[in-house]
Scaffold this motif. Structure first.
Motif, short mmCIF file in Angstrom:
data_model
loop_
_atom_site.label_atom_id
_atom_site.label_comp_id
_atom_site.label_asym_id
_atom_site.label_seq_id
_atom_site.Cartn_x
_atom_site.Cartn_y
_atom_site.Cartn_z
N ASP A 3 -0.43 -8.24 4.51
CA ASP A 3 0.07 -7.37 5.57
C ASP A 3 0.74 -6.14 4.98
OD1 ASP A 3 -0.77 -9.01 7.57
OD2 ASP A 3 1.12 -10.13 7.70
N ALA A 4 0.59 -5.01 5.67
CA ALA A 4 1.34 -3.82 5.32
C ALA A 4 2.80 -4.06 5.67
CB ALA A 4 0.80 -2.62 6.08
N LEU A 5 3.68 -3.48 4.91
CA LEU A 5 5.10 -3.59 5.19
C LEU A 5 5.57 -2.34 5.92
CD1 LEU A 5 7.80 -5.30 4.43
CD2 LEU A 5 8.22 -3.27 3.08
N VAL A 6 6.30 -2.51 7.02
CA VAL A 6 6.88 -1.37 7.74
C VAL A 6 8.37 -1.36 7.46
CG1 VAL A 6 7.23 -0.33 9.99
CG2 VAL A 6 5.14 -1.55 9.53
N LEU A 7 8.88 -0.24 6.97
CA LEU A 7 10.28 -0.09 6.65
C LEU A 7 10.99 0.56 7.82
CD1 LEU A 7 9.64 1.40 3.12
CD2 LEU A 7 10.10 -0.97 3.67
N PHE A 211 12.33 10.94 4.98
CA PHE A 211 11.41 10.22 5.85
C PHE A 211 12.13 9.07 6.54
CE2 PHE A 211 8.64 12.29 2.80
CZ PHE A 211 7.63 12.79 3.61
N SER A 212 11.79 8.84 7.79
CA SER A 212 12.47 7.81 8.57
C SER A 212 11.77 6.46 8.49
CB SER A 212 12.59 8.24 10.04
OG SER A 212 11.30 8.47 10.60
N ASP A 213 10.45 6.47 8.35
CA ASP A 213 9.68 5.23 8.33
C ASP A 213 8.56 5.33 7.29
OD1 ASP A 213 10.78 3.85 10.84
OD2 ASP A 213 10.12 5.78 11.64
N ALA A 214 8.12 4.16 6.84
CA ALA A 214 7.00 4.16 5.90
C ALA A 214 6.22 2.86 6.00
CB ALA A 214 7.49 4.36 4.47
N VAL A 215 4.92 2.96 5.78
CA VAL A 215 4.04 1.79 5.71
C VAL A 215 3.47 1.76 4.29
CG1 VAL A 215 1.98 0.69 6.64
CG2 VAL A 215 3.45 2.03 8.15
N VAL A 216 3.60 0.62 3.62
CA VAL A 216 3.10 0.47 2.25
C VAL A 216 1.92 -0.49 2.26
CG1 VAL A 216 3.66 -0.21 -0.11
CG2 VAL A 216 5.43 0.84 1.33
N LEU A 217 0.78 -0.02 1.79
CA LEU A 217 -0.44 -0.84 1.78
C LEU A 217 -0.88 -1.06 0.34
CD1 LEU A 217 -2.46 1.12 4.48
CD2 LEU A 217 -1.05 -0.89 4.85
N PRO A 218 -0.76 -2.27 -0.19
CA PRO A 218 -1.20 -2.54 -1.56
C PRO A 218 -2.67 -2.96 -1.61
CG PRO A 218 -0.09 -4.47 -0.70
CD PRO A 218 -0.08 -3.44 0.40
N PHE A 219 -3.30 -2.72 -2.77
CA PHE A 219 -4.69 -3.11 -3.00
C PHE A 219 -4.82 -3.66 -4.42
CE2 PHE A 219 -4.61 0.42 -0.04
CZ PHE A 219 -5.42 -0.01 1.01
N TRP A 220 -5.77 -4.58 -4.59
CA TRP A 220 -6.01 -5.17 -5.90
C TRP A 220 -7.47 -5.00 -6.31
CZ3 TRP A 220 -2.39 -6.95 -2.58
CH2 TRP A 220 -1.13 -7.25 -3.09
N GLY A 221 -7.70 -4.80 -7.62
CA GLY A 221 -9.04 -4.68 -8.17
C GLY A 221 -9.34 -3.27 -8.63
N ALA A 254 -2.35 1.85 -4.05
CA ALA A 254 -1.53 1.75 -2.84
C ALA A 254 -1.74 2.97 -1.97
CB ALA A 254 -0.05 1.60 -3.18
N TYR A 255 -1.62 2.77 -0.67
CA TYR A 255 -1.37 3.85 0.28
C TYR A 255 0.10 3.78 0.65
CZ TYR A 255 -6.37 4.32 1.81
OH TYR A 255 -7.72 4.53 1.89
N VAL A 256 0.76 4.91 0.66
CA VAL A 256 2.08 5.04 1.28
C VAL A 256 1.93 6.05 2.41
CG1 VAL A 256 4.47 5.76 1.02
CG2 VAL A 256 3.39 4.39 -0.77
#
Length: 260
Positions: A3-7, A211-221, A254-256
């Motif tokens: 899951d992406a994390l929402v801060l 920035f007030s909010d962020a979504v962090v999307l990790p990827f592997w490979g 990663a996407y931020v």
């Protein structure tokens, strides 16, 4: 699937998470390459983000001029290199400047853009907090930024960071000739400052940048060992385990996505 994390989740951040979920986000590395452009398009459509700034666009901007026109996007290309910008197609605004410079917000325009994004740029920036501060300055209120970058401590990037530049350049150009200076994708020095998918390492910097909010999307490979039999299979198996167990310390990309 990780899951992406929402801060500090807000309705705006939840909207961004839904956009990514609707695209079918998995945490395998193929997805981040294949869906970078669709993610930008969906962010633009869903949030009405028309004025774009592509950072480090150089010779290879994400959208061709006819695509931008069809989508109704007003795109400005930025790069530190006048040479790289000159290789980009005509039909855009082009702004040469160092995104980390204190003068960058005035050169690019404070509050001028709705969406700022970069692909495989952040690892080449020696002062990433300054980059994020300047991005926040050039975004309008409610603007969004997306950075797509390789992450530590994936083995290829850790080795690249530790090796002398001459040695890492020789190895990469031997395995991938297109990375030579006269190729389609030349290699540039990499620093990997703040190139992590750990929210604990990313969130404080983003909040301090404005920035007030962020979504962090990790990827592997990754494909770096694809031409080395045996090693390729070992690291493919390792990355599958790391993905299942959400080992952020050895993610590959990663996407931020941050909201002002």
């Amino acid at each position: 699937m990780t899951d992406a994390l929402v801060l500090n989740a807000s309705p705006a951040a939840a909207d961004i998470r839904k956009i990514v979920a609707d695209l079918g986000y998995p945490s395998h590395w193929h997805w981040c390459w294949e869906n970078y452009k669709p993610t930008i398009i969906e962010l633009s459509r869903n949030r009405g983000l028309r004025r774009h700034l592509e950072i480090g666009a150089g010779r290879d901007p994400l959208f061709q001029p006819d695509e931008a026109a069809e989508l109704g996007l007003d795109i400005t290309l930025n790069d530190i290199s006048a040479h790289e910008l000159a290789l980009a197609p005509s039909g855009y605004g082009k702004m040469e400047c160092d995104i980390t410079s204190p003068r960058a917000p005035d050169i690019l325009g404070r509050g001028k853009y709705d969406l700022a994004y970069c692909r495989m740029v952040m690892e080449h920036v020696p002062d990433v907090p300054a980059m994020w501060r300047n991005i926040a300055e050039v975004l309008a209120p409610g603007g969004v930024a997306l950075s797509f970058f390789p992450t530590l401590y994936a083995l290829p990037y850790t080795l690249n960071r530790l090796m002398p530049e001459r040695m890492s350049r020789f190895i990469l150009e031997t395995l991938f000739p297109e990375r030579k200076p006269d190729g389609d994708d030349p290699k540039f020095p990499a620093y990997y400052d703040h190139c992590f998918s750990s929210e604990g390492k990313i969130a404080p910097m983003l909040h301090q940048a404005g920035f007030s909010d962020a979504v962090v999307l990790p990827f592997w490979g990754y494909a770096y060992f694809s031409k080395i039999p045996g090693v390729k299979q070992i690291y493919a198996a390792f990355n599958r385990v790391a993905e299942r167990r959400d080992w952020r310390a050895v993610s590959s990309f990663a996407y931020v996505i941050a909201t002002k």
